[in-house]
Design a protein around this motif. Structure first.
Motif, PDB file in Angstrom:
ATOM      1  N   LEU A   1      12.360  12.853  16.035  1.00 24.41           N
ATOM      2  CA  LEU A   1      11.828  14.163  15.400  1.00 24.41           C
ATOM      3  C   LEU A   1      13.059  15.017  15.109  1.00 24.41           C
ATOM      4  O   LEU A   1      13.869  15.166  15.884  1.00 24.41           O
ATOM      5  N   THR A   2      13.179  15.368  13.871  1.00 29.97           N
ATOM      6  CA  THR A   2      14.319  16.013  13.224  1.00 29.97           C
ATOM      7  C   THR A   2      14.248  17.204  12.370  1.00 29.97           C
ATOM      8  O   THR A   2      13.404  17.065  11.539  1.00 29.97           O
ATOM      9  N   ALA A   3      14.485  18.309  13.229  1.00 30.28           N
ATOM     10  CA  ALA A   3      14.209  19.688  12.542  1.00 30.28           C
ATOM     11  C   ALA A   3      15.783  20.220  11.945  1.00 30.28           C
ATOM     12  O   ALA A   3      15.835  21.420  11.746  1.00 30.28           O
ATOM     13  N   GLU A   4      16.712  19.090  11.733  1.00 30.13           N
ATOM     14  CA  GLU A   4      17.755  19.775  11.157  1.00 30.13           C
ATOM     15  C   GLU A   4      17.841  20.636  10.023  1.00 30.13           C
ATOM     16  O   GLU A   4      18.424  21.515   9.708  1.00 30.13           O
ATOM     17  N   ASP A   5      17.159  20.131   9.078  1.00 35.99           N
ATOM     18  CA  ASP A   5      16.773  20.710   7.843  1.00 35.99           C
ATOM     19  C   ASP A   5      15.591  21.465   7.656  1.00 35.99           C
ATOM     20  O   ASP A   5      15.476  22.308   6.390  1.00 35.99           O
ATOM     21  N   GLY A   6      14.811  21.563   8.379  1.00 40.20           N
ATOM     22  CA  GLY A   6      13.504  22.228   8.233  1.00 40.20           C
ATOM     23  C   GLY A   6      12.759  22.036   9.598  1.00 40.20           C
ATOM     24  O   GLY A   6      12.878  21.263  10.415  1.00 40.20           O
ATOM     25  N   GLU A   7      11.771  22.963   9.576  1.00 39.75           N
ATOM     26  CA  GLU A   7      10.902  23.192  10.900  1.00 39.75           C
ATOM     27  C   GLU A   7       9.955  21.902  11.171  1.00 39.75           C
ATOM     28  O   GLU A   7       9.422  21.460  10.437  1.00 39.75           O
ATOM     29  N   VAL A   8      10.112  21.714  12.545  1.00 43.48           N
ATOM     30  CA  VAL A   8       9.095  20.759  13.048  1.00 43.48           C
ATOM     31  C   VAL A   8       8.091  21.424  14.023  1.00 43.48           C
ATOM     32  O   VAL A   8       8.618  21.932  15.117  1.00 43.48           O
ATOM     33  N   ARG A   9       6.818  21.025  13.626  1.00 43.68           N
ATOM     34  CA  ARG A   9       5.835  21.641  14.836  1.00 43.68           C
ATOM     35  C   ARG A   9       4.867  20.514  15.145  1.00 43.68           C
ATOM     36  O   ARG A   9       4.086  20.055  14.269  1.00 43.68           O
ATOM     37  N   VAL A  10       4.877  20.086  16.361  1.00 40.77           N
ATOM     38  CA  VAL A  10       3.781  19.353  16.893  1.00 40.77           C
ATOM     39  C   VAL A  10       2.899  20.010  17.806  1.00 40.77           C
ATOM     40  O   VAL A  10       3.097  20.350  18.628  1.00 40.77           O
ATOM     41  N   GLY A  11       1.451  19.512  17.536  1.00 42.02           N
ATOM     42  CA  GLY A  11       0.496  20.190  18.253  1.00 42.02           C
ATOM     43  C   GLY A  11       0.224  19.550  19.884  1.00 42.02           C
ATOM     44  O   GLY A  11       1.132  18.815  20.063  1.00 42.02           O
ATOM     45  N   GLU A  12      -0.908  19.908  20.131  1.00 43.83           N
ATOM     46  CA  GLU A  12      -0.930  19.304  21.489  1.00 43.83           C
ATOM     47  C   GLU A  12      -1.786  18.015  21.516  1.00 43.83           C
ATOM     48  O   GLU A  12      -2.608  17.528  20.668  1.00 43.83           O
ATOM     49  N   ASN A  13      -1.432  17.280  22.462  1.00 44.01           N
ATOM     50  CA  ASN A  13      -2.245  16.014  22.886  1.00 44.01           C
ATOM     51  C   ASN A  13      -1.767  15.187  21.621  1.00 44.01           C
ATOM     52  O   ASN A  13      -2.699  14.459  20.990  1.00 44.01           O
TER      53      ASN A  13
END
Length: 170
Positions: free
Chosen positions: A15-27
């Motif tokens: 998971l790489t947020a170096e250049d932009g946002e990462v959002r991962v939900g529940e479960n």
């Protein structure tokens, strides 16, 4: 980066947020060797109760709730996989394409357009009619179609070399 309660990121997944946002939900489960990459203009947003299979690639895309992204599937920047959709083994959701909720992309097929149309691999000419206007080079590389690969790769080498002067601490 935000990773929701109950989410599991398995061995080798990135998971790489170096250049932009990462959002991962529940479960959510992100399986072995999958990639979830945020991009400056296209965050990676993964809803709740999602499976991202081994070697899958979610790059600057939105995956809504209860989506199944099978082994080797690719979801490109600006794409949206609608709620309860399925991207089966080695399928593709192209840049700037929107897959309607409850849609299944068959094994090895390509979904392109907004709303997405489904194409089997041998339908390249029909696919190109839709794909051409989705602006892959502009969306992914920030350049107009027809830009020489030499120029694109020079820009990519600079981008990915942003940390070449970093020093190890400790």
């Amino acid at each position: 980066m935000v990773v929701g309660e109950g989410a599991r990121i398995l061995h080798g997944a990135v998971l790489t947020a170096e250049d932009g946002e990462v959002r991962v939900g529940e479960n959510v489960v992100v399986m072995e060797n999958a990639l979830v990459r945020g991009r400056g203009e296209h965050p990676a947003v993964v809803g709740d109760s999602v499976l991202i299979g081994p070697h899958a690639h979610v790059n600057g895309a939105t995956i809504e709730d209860e989506v199944f992204v099978a082994t080797g599937a690719s979801v490109f920047p600006g794409a949206v996989a609608g709620t309860r959709s399925e991207l089966r083994i080695n399928s593709v959701l192209h840049v700037n394409s929107r897959l309607a909720p409850d849609t299944v992309v068959p094994i090895g097929w390509i979904a392109a357009g907004d709303p997405a149309q489904l194409f089997s691999p041998e339908q390249h000419d029909r696919l190109w009619e839709v794909q051409r206007d989705l602006d892959f080079p502009g969306t992914v590389y920030g350049v107009p179609r027809g830009t020489p690969l030499r120029e694109i790769m020079a820009r990519q080498v600079d981008f990915y070399g942003a940390h070449k002067a970093d020093r190890r601490v400790g």
